[in-house]
Scaffold this active site. Structure first.
Site, PDB file in Angstrom:
ATOM      1  N   LYS A  13       0.838  -1.214   0.000  1.00 30.85           N
ATOM      2  CA  LYS A  13       0.000   0.000   0.000  1.00 30.85           C
ATOM      3  C   LYS A  13       0.875   1.266   0.000  1.00 30.85           C
ATOM      4  CE  LYS A  13      -1.911  -1.164   3.941  1.00 30.85           C
ATOM      5  NZ  LYS A  13      -1.266  -2.470   4.233  1.00 30.85           N
ATOM      6  N   ARG A  88      -9.680   0.618   8.680  1.00 27.29           N
ATOM      7  CA  ARG A  88      -9.127  -0.687   9.055  1.00 27.29           C
ATOM      8  C   ARG A  88     -10.184  -1.593   9.681  1.00 27.29           C
ATOM      9  NH1 ARG A  88      -3.620   0.146   8.659  1.00 27.29           N
ATOM     10  NH2 ARG A  88      -2.375  -1.362   9.804  1.00 27.29           N
ATOM     11  N   ARG A 127      11.974  -5.597   4.882  1.00 28.74           N
ATOM     12  CA  ARG A 127      11.721  -4.153   4.700  1.00 28.74           C
ATOM     13  C   ARG A 127      12.568  -3.331   5.668  1.00 28.74           C
ATOM     14  NH1 ARG A 127       5.826  -1.741   5.255  1.00 28.74           N
ATOM     15  NH2 ARG A 127       5.947  -2.857   7.227  1.00 28.74           N
ATOM     16  N   ARG A 162      11.328  -1.462  11.544  1.00 31.32           N
ATOM     17  CA  ARG A 162      10.260  -0.982  12.433  1.00 31.32           C
ATOM     18  C   ARG A 162      10.127  -1.838  13.693  1.00 31.32           C
ATOM     19  NH1 ARG A 162       5.208   0.052   8.391  1.00 31.32           N
ATOM     20  NH2 ARG A 162       4.224  -1.278   9.948  1.00 31.32           N
TER      21      ARG A 162
HETATM   22  P1  AP5 Z   1       4.943  -1.558   1.838  1.00 31.50           P
HETATM   23  O1  AP5 Z   1       4.605  -0.781   0.652  1.00 31.50           O
HETATM   24  O2  AP5 Z   1       5.682  -0.902   2.939  1.00 31.50           O
HETATM   25  O3  AP5 Z   1       3.654  -2.338   2.424  1.00 31.50           O
HETATM   26  P2  AP5 Z   1       2.350  -1.824   3.137  1.00 31.50           P
HETATM   27  O4  AP5 Z   1       1.208  -2.546   2.521  1.00 31.50           O
HETATM   28  O5  AP5 Z   1       2.292  -0.327   3.142  1.00 31.50           O
HETATM   29  O6  AP5 Z   1       2.617  -2.444   4.582  1.00 31.50           O
HETATM   30  P3  AP5 Z   1       2.632  -1.872   6.054  1.00 31.50           P
HETATM   31  O7  AP5 Z   1       3.353  -2.898   6.859  1.00 31.50           O
HETATM   32  O8  AP5 Z   1       3.150  -0.467   6.107  1.00 31.50           O
HETATM   33  O9  AP5 Z   1       1.130  -1.896   6.364  1.00 31.50           O
HETATM   34  P4  AP5 Z   1       0.485  -2.113   7.736  1.00 31.50           P
HETATM   35  O10 AP5 Z   1      -0.898  -2.054   7.228  1.00 31.50           O
HETATM   36  O11 AP5 Z   1       0.804  -3.252   8.585  1.00 31.50           O
HETATM   37  O12 AP5 Z   1       1.119  -0.965   8.627  1.00 31.50           O
HETATM   38  P5  AP5 Z   1       0.662   0.489   9.006  1.00 31.50           P
HETATM   39  O13 AP5 Z   1       1.875   1.338   8.956  1.00 31.50           O
HETATM   40  O14 AP5 Z   1      -0.547   0.948   8.227  1.00 31.50           O
HETATM   41  O15 AP5 Z   1       5.764  -2.835   1.339  1.00 31.50           O
HETATM   42  C1  AP5 Z   1       6.299  -3.775   2.218  1.00 31.50           C
HETATM   43  C2  AP5 Z   1       7.655  -4.278   1.725  1.00 31.50           C
HETATM   44  O16 AP5 Z   1       7.512  -4.920   0.480  1.00 31.50           O
HETATM   45  C3  AP5 Z   1       8.713  -3.195   1.486  1.00 31.50           C
HETATM   46  O17 AP5 Z   1       9.965  -3.697   1.846  1.00 31.50           O
HETATM   47  C4  AP5 Z   1       8.659  -2.939  -0.005  1.00 31.50           C
HETATM   48  O18 AP5 Z   1       9.883  -2.471  -0.514  1.00 31.50           O
HETATM   49  C5  AP5 Z   1       8.319  -4.325  -0.504  1.00 31.50           C
HETATM   50  N1  AP5 Z   1       7.525  -4.284  -1.726  1.00 31.50           N
HETATM   51  C6  AP5 Z   1       6.367  -3.602  -1.905  1.00 31.50           C
HETATM   52  N2  AP5 Z   1       5.901  -3.801  -3.145  1.00 31.50           N
HETATM   53  C7  AP5 Z   1       6.804  -4.666  -3.744  1.00 31.50           C
HETATM   54  C8  AP5 Z   1       6.872  -5.290  -5.019  1.00 31.50           C
HETATM   55  N3  AP5 Z   1       5.949  -5.063  -5.952  1.00 31.50           N
HETATM   56  N4  AP5 Z   1       7.902  -6.128  -5.286  1.00 31.50           N
HETATM   57  C9  AP5 Z   1       8.850  -6.361  -4.352  1.00 31.50           C
HETATM   58  N5  AP5 Z   1       8.844  -5.800  -3.122  1.00 31.50           N
HETATM   59  C10 AP5 Z   1       7.833  -4.972  -2.821  1.00 31.50           C
HETATM   60  O19 AP5 Z   1       0.165   0.294  10.526  1.00 31.50           O
HETATM   61  C11 AP5 Z   1       1.056  -0.014  11.580  1.00 31.50           C
HETATM   62  C12 AP5 Z   1       0.261  -0.123  12.886  1.00 31.50           C
HETATM   63  O20 AP5 Z   1      -0.394   1.145  13.190  1.00 31.50           O
HETATM   64  C13 AP5 Z   1      -0.901  -1.126  12.886  1.00 31.50           C
HETATM   65  O21 AP5 Z   1      -0.465  -2.437  13.191  1.00 31.50           O
HETATM   66  C14 AP5 Z   1      -1.830  -0.517  13.980  1.00 31.50           C
HETATM   67  O22 AP5 Z   1      -1.363  -0.811  15.269  1.00 31.50           O
HETATM   68  C15 AP5 Z   1      -1.699   0.971  13.746  1.00 31.50           C
HETATM   69  N6  AP5 Z   1      -2.700   1.514  12.812  1.00 31.50           N
HETATM   70  C16 AP5 Z   1      -2.464   2.099  11.610  1.00 31.50           C
HETATM   71  N7  AP5 Z   1      -3.604   2.480  11.035  1.00 31.50           N
HETATM   72  C17 AP5 Z   1      -4.605   2.135  11.889  1.00 31.50           C
HETATM   73  C18 AP5 Z   1      -6.020   2.252  11.832  1.00 31.50           C
HETATM   74  N8  AP5 Z   1      -6.625   2.820  10.779  1.00 31.50           N
HETATM   75  N9  AP5 Z   1      -6.740   1.763  12.882  1.00 31.50           N
HETATM   76  C19 AP5 Z   1      -6.147   1.212  13.949  1.00 31.50           C
HETATM   77  N10 AP5 Z   1      -4.800   1.066  14.066  1.00 31.50           N
HETATM   78  C20 AP5 Z   1      -4.038   1.521  13.042  1.00 31.50           C
END
Ligand code: AP5
Length: 215
Positions: A13, A88, A127, A162
């Site tokens: 994402k 979410r 990552r 992270r």
């Molecule tokens: P990346 O693009 O970073 O993936 P992502 O889908 O953005 O994954 P996240 O881990 O950031 O999402 P998440 O939903 O767990 O975390 P968030 O920060 O929102 O890609 C991942 C890896 O793959 C990278 O190394 C990249 O280089 C590689 N990659 C990507 N595309 C590729 C491709 N095509 N080919 C090869 N490699 C590739 O949330 C963190 C925490 O915050 C949650 O656990 C929760 O506690 C809290 N939180 C956040 N939002 C909320 C909410 N709305 N409600 C409640 N709690 C929340």
């Protein structure tokens, strides 16, 4: 453009959102990045959120909804926004629908990025992220390492792993996703806004989005 990006942790994402911002100046709004910034700053929000995040649990809906009600009305969001990590839960999705209706904002699409679990596990353990909260560039030790190990190409800050990237927290985040967030695909399917893209290529995901929204 105005999009919601859905998908499991590691589905890409954040990567896709950053690619899309370069197309038309739409702003990436990542609740994860906002929360990590708050934790780093040691703010009240950060203190409340840290325990949930490190354990791989969701932060309570009320905290997130307060942040988003303000963030969506900031001037930079007027041009367009890419919601990365929000909504979410079903209550967050219902509250967002209400917020957008009040602001007379229409979404272009809700994109569900569908990537197999084995690919996700591999991506998350490899990552790395820029520690500068104003940058947060994403790297991957296998597919996109920084030019100088441990140093961000864009801003020169340290590149780190992270706190929620332990094996236990990753596994908990995937379970939480399946239980609380995966049902959102059904919610948006009913509104006719859902675009599911099953691909491990971020370029293909971006191409499918451009075709759908005509960008
Ligand atoms: P990346 O693009 O970073 O993936 P992502 O889908 O953005 O994954 P996240 O881990 O950031 O999402 P998440 O939903 O767990 O975390 P968030 O920060 O929102 O890609 C991942 C890896 O793959 C990278 O190394 C990249 O280089 C590689 N990659 C990507 N595309 C590729 C491709 N095509 N080919 C090869 N490699 C590739 O949330 C963190 C925490 O915050 C949650 O656990 C929760 O506690 C809290 N939180 C956040 N939002 C909320 C909410 N709305 N409600 C409640 N709690 C929340």
């Amino acid at each position: 453009m105005r999009l919601i990006l859905l998908g499991a942790p590691g589905a890409g994402k954040g990567t896709v959102a950053k690619m899309l911002t370069e197309l038309d100046g739409s702003v990436q709004i990542s609740t994860g990045d906002i929360l990590r910034g708050a934790v780093k700053a040691g703010s009240d929000l950060g203190k409340k959120a840290k325990g949930y995040m490190d354990a791989g649990d969701l932060v309570p809906d009320e905290l997130i909804l307060d942040i988003m009600a303000t963030r969506l009305q900031e001037p930079d969001a007027a041009k367009g926004f890419l919601l990365d990590g929000f909504p979410r839960t079903i209550p967050q999705a219902e509250a967002l629908t209400e917020m957008l209706n009040k602001l007379s904002i229409k979404l272009d699409a809700v994109v569900n990025i569908d990537v197999p679990r084995d690919v996700i596990l591999d991506r998350l353990t490899t990552r790395r992220t820029c520690s500068n909260s104003a940058c947060q560039e994403i790297y991957n030790v296998k597919t996109k390492p920084p030019k100088v190990e441990g140093v961000c190409d864009k801003c020169g800050s340290p590149v780190i792993q992270r706190d929620d990237e332990t094996k236990e927290a990753i596994s908990k985040r995937l379970d939480t996703y399946n239980e609380k967030t995966a049902p959102l695909a059904g919610y948006y399917e009913k509104t006719g806004q859902l675009l599911t893209v099953s691909s491990t290529s971020s370029d293909e995901v971006v191409a499918a989005i451009r075709e759908r929204v005509g960008a």
